[in-house]
Write an enzyme that holds these catalytic residues in place. Sequence first.
Site, PDB file in Angstrom:
ATOM      1  N   ALA A  67     -16.192 -16.970  -3.996  1.00  0.00           N
ATOM      2  CA  ALA A  67     -16.890 -15.705  -3.764  1.00  0.00           C
ATOM      3  C   ALA A  67     -18.093 -15.579  -4.693  1.00  0.00           C
ATOM      4  O   ALA A  67     -19.164 -15.109  -4.298  1.00  0.00           O
ATOM      5  CB  ALA A  67     -15.931 -14.535  -3.963  1.00  0.00           C
ATOM      6  N   GLU A  68     -17.913 -16.004  -5.933  1.00  0.00           N
ATOM      7  CA  GLU A  68     -19.007 -15.939  -6.904  1.00  0.00           C
ATOM      8  C   GLU A  68     -20.186 -16.795  -6.468  1.00  0.00           C
ATOM      9  O   GLU A  68     -21.348 -16.373  -6.584  1.00  0.00           O
ATOM     10  CB  GLU A  68     -18.522 -16.407  -8.275  1.00  0.00           C
ATOM     11  CG  GLU A  68     -19.604 -16.455  -9.345  1.00  0.00           C
ATOM     12  CD  GLU A  68     -19.124 -17.135 -10.612  1.00  0.00           C
ATOM     13  OE1 GLU A  68     -19.651 -18.216 -10.931  1.00  0.00           O
ATOM     14  OE2 GLU A  68     -18.216 -16.587 -11.265  1.00  0.00           O
TER      15      GLU A  68
ATOM     16  N   ASP B 237     -19.384  -7.128 -20.979  1.00  0.00           N
ATOM     17  CA  ASP B 237     -19.086  -6.946 -19.555  1.00  0.00           C
ATOM     18  C   ASP B 237     -19.259  -5.501 -19.111  1.00  0.00           C
ATOM     19  O   ASP B 237     -18.578  -5.025 -18.190  1.00  0.00           O
ATOM     20  CB  ASP B 237     -17.657  -7.423 -19.233  1.00  0.00           C
ATOM     21  CG  ASP B 237     -17.446  -8.885 -19.567  1.00  0.00           C
ATOM     22  OD1 ASP B 237     -18.395  -9.668 -19.415  1.00  0.00           O
ATOM     23  OD2 ASP B 237     -16.338  -9.244 -20.003  1.00  0.00           O
TER      24      ASP B 237
ATOM     25  N   ASN C 166     -25.397 -11.570 -15.427  1.00  0.00           N
ATOM     26  CA  ASN C 166     -24.176 -12.344 -15.662  1.00  0.00           C
ATOM     27  C   ASN C 166     -23.211 -12.125 -14.498  1.00  0.00           C
ATOM     28  O   ASN C 166     -23.320 -11.156 -13.742  1.00  0.00           O
ATOM     29  CB  ASN C 166     -23.515 -11.895 -16.974  1.00  0.00           C
ATOM     30  CG  ASN C 166     -22.363 -12.810 -17.380  1.00  0.00           C
ATOM     31  OD1 ASN C 166     -22.379 -14.003 -17.102  1.00  0.00           O
ATOM     32  ND2 ASN C 166     -21.367 -12.253 -18.042  1.00  0.00           N
TER      33      ASN C 166
ATOM     34  N   SER D 208     -17.807  -9.781 -10.113  1.00  0.00           N
ATOM     35  CA  SER D 208     -18.844  -8.765 -10.258  1.00  0.00           C
ATOM     36  C   SER D 208     -20.103  -9.416 -10.825  1.00  0.00           C
ATOM     37  O   SER D 208     -20.023 -10.272 -11.705  1.00  0.00           O
ATOM     38  CB  SER D 208     -18.387  -7.651 -11.213  1.00  0.00           C
ATOM     39  OG  SER D 208     -17.182  -7.057 -10.783  1.00  0.00           O
TER      40      SER D 208
ATOM     41  N   GLU E 276     -22.775  -3.955 -24.618  1.00  0.00           N
ATOM     42  CA  GLU E 276     -21.346  -3.761 -24.360  1.00  0.00           C
ATOM     43  C   GLU E 276     -20.802  -4.939 -23.561  1.00  0.00           C
ATOM     44  O   GLU E 276     -21.336  -5.274 -22.503  1.00  0.00           O
ATOM     45  CB  GLU E 276     -21.112  -2.460 -23.585  1.00  0.00           C
ATOM     46  CG  GLU E 276     -19.649  -2.199 -23.264  1.00  0.00           C
ATOM     47  CD  GLU E 276     -19.440  -1.000 -22.368  1.00  0.00           C
ATOM     48  OE1 GLU E 276     -18.295  -0.775 -21.945  1.00  0.00           O
ATOM     49  OE2 GLU E 276     -20.437  -0.295 -22.069  1.00  0.00           O
TER      50      GLU E 276
ATOM     51  N   GLY F  53     -21.565 -26.339 -15.107  1.00  0.00           N
ATOM     52  CA  GLY F  53     -22.800 -26.026 -14.412  1.00  0.00           C
ATOM     53  C   GLY F  53     -22.650 -25.759 -12.930  1.00  0.00           C
ATOM     54  O   GLY F  53     -23.638 -25.819 -12.184  1.00  0.00           O
ATOM     55  N   THR F  54     -21.443 -25.422 -12.457  1.00  0.00           N
ATOM     56  CA  THR F  54     -21.271 -25.169 -11.028  1.00  0.00           C
ATOM     57  C   THR F  54     -21.949 -23.859 -10.609  1.00  0.00           C
ATOM     58  O   THR F  54     -22.553 -23.785  -9.526  1.00  0.00           O
ATOM     59  CB  THR F  54     -19.783 -25.129 -10.656  1.00  0.00           C
ATOM     60  OG1 THR F  54     -19.102 -24.199 -11.518  1.00  0.00           O
ATOM     61  CG2 THR F  54     -19.147 -26.500 -10.817  1.00  0.00           C
TER      62      THR F  54
ATOM     63  N   ARG G  28     -24.883 -17.219 -36.196  1.00  0.00           N
ATOM     64  CA  ARG G  28     -25.113 -16.800 -34.819  1.00  0.00           C
ATOM     65  C   ARG G  28     -26.570 -16.421 -34.570  1.00  0.00           C
ATOM     66  O   ARG G  28     -27.184 -16.832 -33.585  1.00  0.00           O
ATOM     67  CB  ARG G  28     -24.203 -15.618 -34.473  1.00  0.00           C
ATOM     68  CG  ARG G  28     -24.269 -15.202 -33.007  1.00  0.00           C
ATOM     69  CD  ARG G  28     -23.278 -14.082 -32.706  1.00  0.00           C
ATOM     70  NE  ARG G  28     -21.927 -14.481 -33.016  1.00  0.00           N
ATOM     71  CZ  ARG G  28     -21.145 -15.187 -32.193  1.00  0.00           C
ATOM     72  NH1 ARG G  28     -21.613 -15.563 -31.015  1.00  0.00           N
ATOM     73  NH2 ARG G  28     -19.922 -15.522 -32.543  1.00  0.00           N
TER      74      ARG G  28
ATOM     75  N   ILE H  23     -20.820 -14.958 -27.460  1.00  0.00           N
ATOM     76  CA  ILE H  23     -21.035 -13.518 -27.522  1.00  0.00           C
ATOM     77  C   ILE H  23     -22.418 -13.281 -28.115  1.00  0.00           C
ATOM     78  O   ILE H  23     -22.718 -13.735 -29.217  1.00  0.00           O
ATOM     79  CB  ILE H  23     -19.955 -12.814 -28.368  1.00  0.00           C
ATOM     80  CG1 ILE H  23     -18.585 -12.992 -27.704  1.00  0.00           C
ATOM     81  CG2 ILE H  23     -20.284 -11.329 -28.529  1.00  0.00           C
ATOM     82  CD1 ILE H  23     -17.435 -12.412 -28.501  1.00  0.00           C
ATOM     83  N   LEU H  24     -23.271 -12.605 -27.374  1.00  0.00           N
ATOM     84  CA  LEU H  24     -24.663 -12.422 -27.767  1.00  0.00           C
ATOM     85  C   LEU H  24     -24.829 -11.191 -28.653  1.00  0.00           C
ATOM     86  O   LEU H  24     -24.159 -10.174 -28.451  1.00  0.00           O
ATOM     87  CB  LEU H  24     -25.542 -12.279 -26.519  1.00  0.00           C
ATOM     88  CG  LEU H  24     -25.488 -13.476 -25.561  1.00  0.00           C
ATOM     89  CD1 LEU H  24     -26.185 -13.138 -24.254  1.00  0.00           C
ATOM     90  CD2 LEU H  24     -26.115 -14.700 -26.209  1.00  0.00           C
TER      91      LEU H  24
ATOM     92  N   HIS I 174     -18.940 -11.988 -13.673  1.00  0.00           N
ATOM     93  CA  HIS I 174     -17.642 -11.827 -14.341  1.00  0.00           C
ATOM     94  C   HIS I 174     -16.531 -11.870 -13.296  1.00  0.00           C
ATOM     95  O   HIS I 174     -16.643 -11.232 -12.241  1.00  0.00           O
ATOM     96  CB  HIS I 174     -17.597 -10.486 -15.089  1.00  0.00           C
ATOM     97  CG  HIS I 174     -16.336 -10.302 -15.878  1.00  0.00           C
ATOM     98  ND1 HIS I 174     -16.083 -10.988 -17.045  1.00  0.00           N
ATOM     99  CD2 HIS I 174     -15.252  -9.518 -15.653  1.00  0.00           C
ATOM    100  CE1 HIS I 174     -14.903 -10.623 -17.516  1.00  0.00           C
ATOM    101  NE2 HIS I 174     -14.378  -9.738 -16.686  1.00  0.00           N
TER     102      HIS I 174
END
Length: 324
Positions: A179-180, A151, A113, A142, A149, A19-20, A71, A98-99, A115
């Site tokens: 950076a994120e 990412d 999201n 990013s 698709e 959860g960071t 799923r 994976i959704l 990445h």
Amino acid sequence: MPDGSELKVKVACLLSGNGTTMSALLFQSRLPGCPYEIVLVASNRPDAPGLKIAEAEGIATFAHPSKGMDRREHEEIMDAALRESGAEYLALCGYMRILTEDFVAGWEGRMVNTHPSLLPKYKGLDTHQRAIDAGDKFGGCSIHLVTAELDGGPLLGQVPVAILPDDTADSLAARVILAEYQLYPRLFAEYVGRQYRADWLLEKVSKLALAQPEAEHRESHGSPAWHTGGKSGKFFAHFLDQFHGTEHISILVKTSGPDEVIGLSETAPETYFKPAYYGASGWVGIILNRPGVDWDLVTEWIERSWRMVAPKRLTKLHDAADQF
């Protein structure tokens, strides 16, 4: 209704781990002027440490284990909880699932999201080692919209992070995550907050108005407006930003007359209002700086308003085109 600076977009975070990243978004939401609030943190792992952080910060949580479940069945359970929370946007914060295309489609344009690579490079896993092995000078992160698709959704922004000569995947990852933590909250706030900004609303309304035949952008009493039918034509829409001190950012469209204006503003005051000066002439205001704007409804009103003032030569052509 509060003005756009006070409205908060409701956001749910999905996570599977510590959860960071969620915490970075959460603490950003507590700063003055942030346009969003986190209303739910959800996980496919009931033991995810990120849930405890959210609980300690007073955020509602939801968890349902995905292990051993179909799923789609699991996604239906998660989706129901997300929608019950009132979330308008989703932030993926290390959600290791994976959704399906159906789930993504249900949140199209409203799921973001992060990445750990400079997309489109290195989609999927092991991004840092792949960047090092390729001899890249920079890794990075990013922020992107989620599509079916992997990412592959539209980018909101990136930050490059220099790769040092002695970097390992772990040492590079430790800097990329910093950076994120800076990039994700900033770009997420910019993206979800745009729906209350006058510049974004004006651009969206203008595209809809200019899609009408022979529509032109013109100023009217110092405000943006749209006109059709050439020099002898008429206005069919006006854009008002807190006109005469009201809190509304709105588009004005033509109705059948003052009675319809009053009926709309009284039965659905969260959507419509009688504008000063314009209302007596049959114009109704559609409030745009509010949650859950129905843009299909706005489009229908613009088209209807255009038909009410456009020359017959245009409406006949428009009607004929609609038949094909």
